[in-house]
Design a protein around this motif. Structure first.
Motif, PDB file in Angstrom:
ATOM      1  N   GLU A  67      30.176 -51.819   4.562  1.00 52.46           N
ATOM      2  CA  GLU A  67      29.540 -52.607   5.647  1.00 52.46           C
ATOM      3  C   GLU A  67      28.824 -53.800   5.003  1.00 52.46           C
ATOM      4  N   ARG A  69      26.924 -56.191   5.916  1.00 54.70           N
ATOM      5  CA  ARG A  69      25.518 -56.517   6.177  1.00 54.70           C
ATOM      6  C   ARG A  69      24.566 -55.498   5.569  1.00 54.70           C
ATOM      7  N   ALA A 101      15.275 -59.655  11.308  1.00 47.51           N
ATOM      8  CA  ALA A 101      16.176 -58.576  11.722  1.00 47.51           C
ATOM      9  C   ALA A 101      16.811 -58.880  13.079  1.00 47.51           C
ATOM     10  N   ILE A 102      16.033 -59.477  13.983  1.00 47.34           N
ATOM     11  CA  ILE A 102      16.595 -59.873  15.277  1.00 47.34           C
ATOM     12  C   ILE A 102      17.782 -60.808  15.042  1.00 47.34           C
ATOM     13  N   GLN A 105      20.841 -59.037  13.906  1.00 44.44           N
ATOM     14  CA  GLN A 105      21.503 -58.304  14.993  1.00 44.44           C
ATOM     15  C   GLN A 105      22.246 -59.287  15.903  1.00 44.44           C
ATOM     16  N   VAL A 106      21.623 -60.431  16.186  1.00 46.13           N
ATOM     17  CA  VAL A 106      22.263 -61.438  17.030  1.00 46.13           C
ATOM     18  C   VAL A 106      23.559 -61.911  16.379  1.00 46.13           C
ATOM     19  N   ALA A 108      25.413 -60.252  14.302  1.00 52.12           N
ATOM     20  CA  ALA A 108      26.391 -59.159  14.292  1.00 52.12           C
ATOM     21  C   ALA A 108      26.955 -58.869  15.681  1.00 52.12           C
ATOM     22  N   HIS A 109      26.123 -58.962  16.711  1.00 51.98           N
ATOM     23  CA  HIS A 109      26.539 -58.518  18.045  1.00 51.98           C
ATOM     24  C   HIS A 109      26.894 -59.649  19.009  1.00 51.98           C
ATOM     25  N   GLN A 110      26.291 -60.837  18.827  1.00 44.95           N
ATOM     26  CA  GLN A 110      26.532 -61.935  19.764  1.00 44.95           C
ATOM     27  C   GLN A 110      27.444 -63.007  19.172  1.00 44.95           C
ATOM     28  N   ASP A 112      29.200 -63.010  15.796  1.00 44.34           N
ATOM     29  CA  ASP A 112      30.371 -62.661  14.998  1.00 44.34           C
ATOM     30  C   ASP A 112      31.572 -62.178  15.800  1.00 44.34           C
ATOM     31  N   VAL A 147      25.998 -68.919  23.150  1.00 48.94           N
ATOM     32  CA  VAL A 147      25.218 -68.481  21.984  1.00 48.94           C
ATOM     33  C   VAL A 147      24.639 -69.691  21.266  1.00 48.94           C
ATOM     34  N   VAL A 150      21.535 -71.165  22.731  1.00 48.52           N
ATOM     35  CA  VAL A 150      20.312 -70.446  22.347  1.00 48.52           C
ATOM     36  C   VAL A 150      19.900 -70.865  20.934  1.00 48.52           C
TER      37      VAL A 150
END
Lengths: 213, 263
Positions: A67, A69, A101-102, A105-106, A108-110, A112, A147, A150
């Motif tokens: 993984e 990240r 960390a936010i 996550q953004v 990785a989830h929004q 990528d 995205v 933002v």
């Protein structure tokens, strides 16, 4: 020397995420090539390194990780004193860490999932002799635009995504962005002034150039 | 599943609020503040300002992830409901908490966070001395293994499992029908992930190490939903996975999260 080994492919976005981190840290390592075209990543012995059959896998002495990240975070912490600092300047401040960390996550989830689909459509499909699906491109570009809107607002307040210094949060974006800059999707980045500046900053870093070789 | 509603909503009417009132507006008509404490109390909930506020709803898997961590840590918090049906999560004042317009968001004093997995990590670190330890004890190398399995949940398990939950459960709630072909394809992918979990759990009591950590906790909300559907057989037919599911869903903190859904 036993040291650091990366098992992956020099062109893979996830592998490049790890290589980039190692270059930022000026760490010696060996890149062990995994033959994706041959399906080497779906067979032993590679599966023992990454049970999900994806590149990259990683080794530092007797520590084995996968993984990308998780690997980059390990490197950033383990080698904190070395090379570029990839954590927040006050690395013990938990609130600041949480902001970084936010952003991770953004990414990785929004970011990528969308950016990878576009890189697949525009770049990697062609390598495999397949054709770009323009409908998918249009749909994914619409998501990416939201995205990046933002990000544009965020980057008006701060020089980088997690604050005023370059961190893992920014780094994680570099490999996918480098591919997309070679495609029509580039316009989504260039038409947003702060995003455009940020992209220029993070891609001109010497380590970012090294992974393109 | 961060947003419960799919499909089109009418665009919400614009709400004008002054910026300074965005974060501390207990009287706003869309919000009611309910204080949930971990101590049982015979009196009805009182309206007080706890330092931790969670903006979300008990049905949302991402909100549940955060609530589980708070209960594990015995932390007092307020759950501030977000009116999803009215699209409150896509408007001010919520988007000032999370510009991506997704629940949950968390406030701890003057710190505002979003992304459930960043929030749980913050809770585990900031309150590391309180309640259950949610990270493996040890040095960088052990922490790194935890990060591996945190990423596995986020990148390998959740994208598949939450789509199955959407097909089997959430679609029905909104008058849409399950697509059996999609479920079949997704389950085909999920079994490959669960086979890897079976192998892992034969070597380690929990995913990251021999203690319960965030890497296990993050799975709870989606597994909870799937265990109420035919997909449960995928978990039950793998002995180590079945044992692990039983252990993690039996935790008292998790029971409290499930209880919130019943209120």
């Amino acid at each position: 020397m036993a040291g650091i080994k990366v098992f992956g492919h020099a062109a893979s976005i996830s592998t490049r995420r790890v290589l980039l981190t190692l270059h930022e840290k000026n760490l010696d390592f060996e890149l062990v090539h995994v033959d994706l075209k041959d399906g080497e990543h779906k067979k032993e012995p590679f599966l023992s390194r990454h049970p999900f059959g994806k590149v990259p896998a990683f080794e530092d002495g007797d520590l084995k990780l996968f993984e990308s990240r998780a690997i980059t975070q390990y490197i950033a912490h383990r080698y904190e004193g070395q090379g570029t600092n990839l954590l927040q300047p006050d690395s013990k401040n938990l609130a600041h860490y949480a902001i970084m960390a936010i952003g991770m996550q953004v990414e990785a989830h929004q970011f990528d999932p969308v950016a990878s689909k576009l890189a697949w459509e525009h770049v990697f499909k062609l390598i495999y002799g397949l054709t770009t699906d323009q409908a998918v491109v249009a749909e994914e570009e619409a998501k990416l635009a939201k995205v990046l809107d933002v990000y544009e607002a965020r980057l008006k307040e701060f020089k980088y995504l997690a604050g005023n210094t370059f961190t893992l949060t920014d780094l994680h974006h570099v490999p996918a962005i480098q591919y997309l800059l070679e495609t029509p999707t580039k316009k989504l980045f260039t038409e947003r002034p702060r995003v455009n500046e940020w992209v220029a900053e993070i891609t001109k870093r010497p380590a970012s150039k090294k992974i393109l070789q | 599943m961060r947003t419960i509603l799919q499909g089109s909503l009418l665009p919400p009417p614009p709400i004008k609020l002054s910026h300074s009132s965005l974060l501390f507006s207990p009287s706003h008509s869309h919000y009611s503040n309910l204080k949930f404490t971990t101590k049982s109390s015979p009196s009805p909930p009182t309206i007080t300002m706890a330092s931790i506020k969670v903006h979300g709803v008990p049905m949302s898997t991402a909100t549940m992830r955060v609530l589980a961590a708070l209960y594990e840590k015995d932390l007092d918090f307020e759950l501030i409901p977000v009116d999803m049906r009215a699209g409150a999560h896509k408007q001010e004042p919520f988007v000032s908490l999370n510009p991506f317009g997704q629940i949950p968001a968390l406030q701890d004093g003057d710190l505002t966070l979003f992304e459930s997995r960043a929030i749980t990590e913050y809770i585990a670190d900031e309150y590391s001395e309180k309640g259950e330890k949610l990270m493996c004890p040890g040095c960088n190398k052990v922490k790194a293994i935890t990060k591996v399995w945190l990423n596995v949940e986020g990148q390998q398990f959740d994208p598949i499992a939450s789509k199955i939950a959407f097909e089997r459960i959430f679609k029905g709630m909104f008058g849409m029908t399950t697509d059996p072909a999609a479920v079949q394809e997704l389950e085909g992918k999920l079994v490959r992930v669960l086979d890897i979990y079976e192998a892992r759990l034969s070597k380690s009591e929990f995913l990251a190490c021999d203690c319960f950590t965030l890497a296990d906790l993050h799975h709870l909300p989606v597994i909870h939903y799937l265990m109420g559907t035919d997909s449960k057989t995928l978990f039950e037919s793998r002995p180590k996975v079945a044992e692990w599911v039983k252990k993690i869903t039996a935790r008292p903190a998790w029971a409290k999260v499930v209880d919130l859904q019943k209120q």
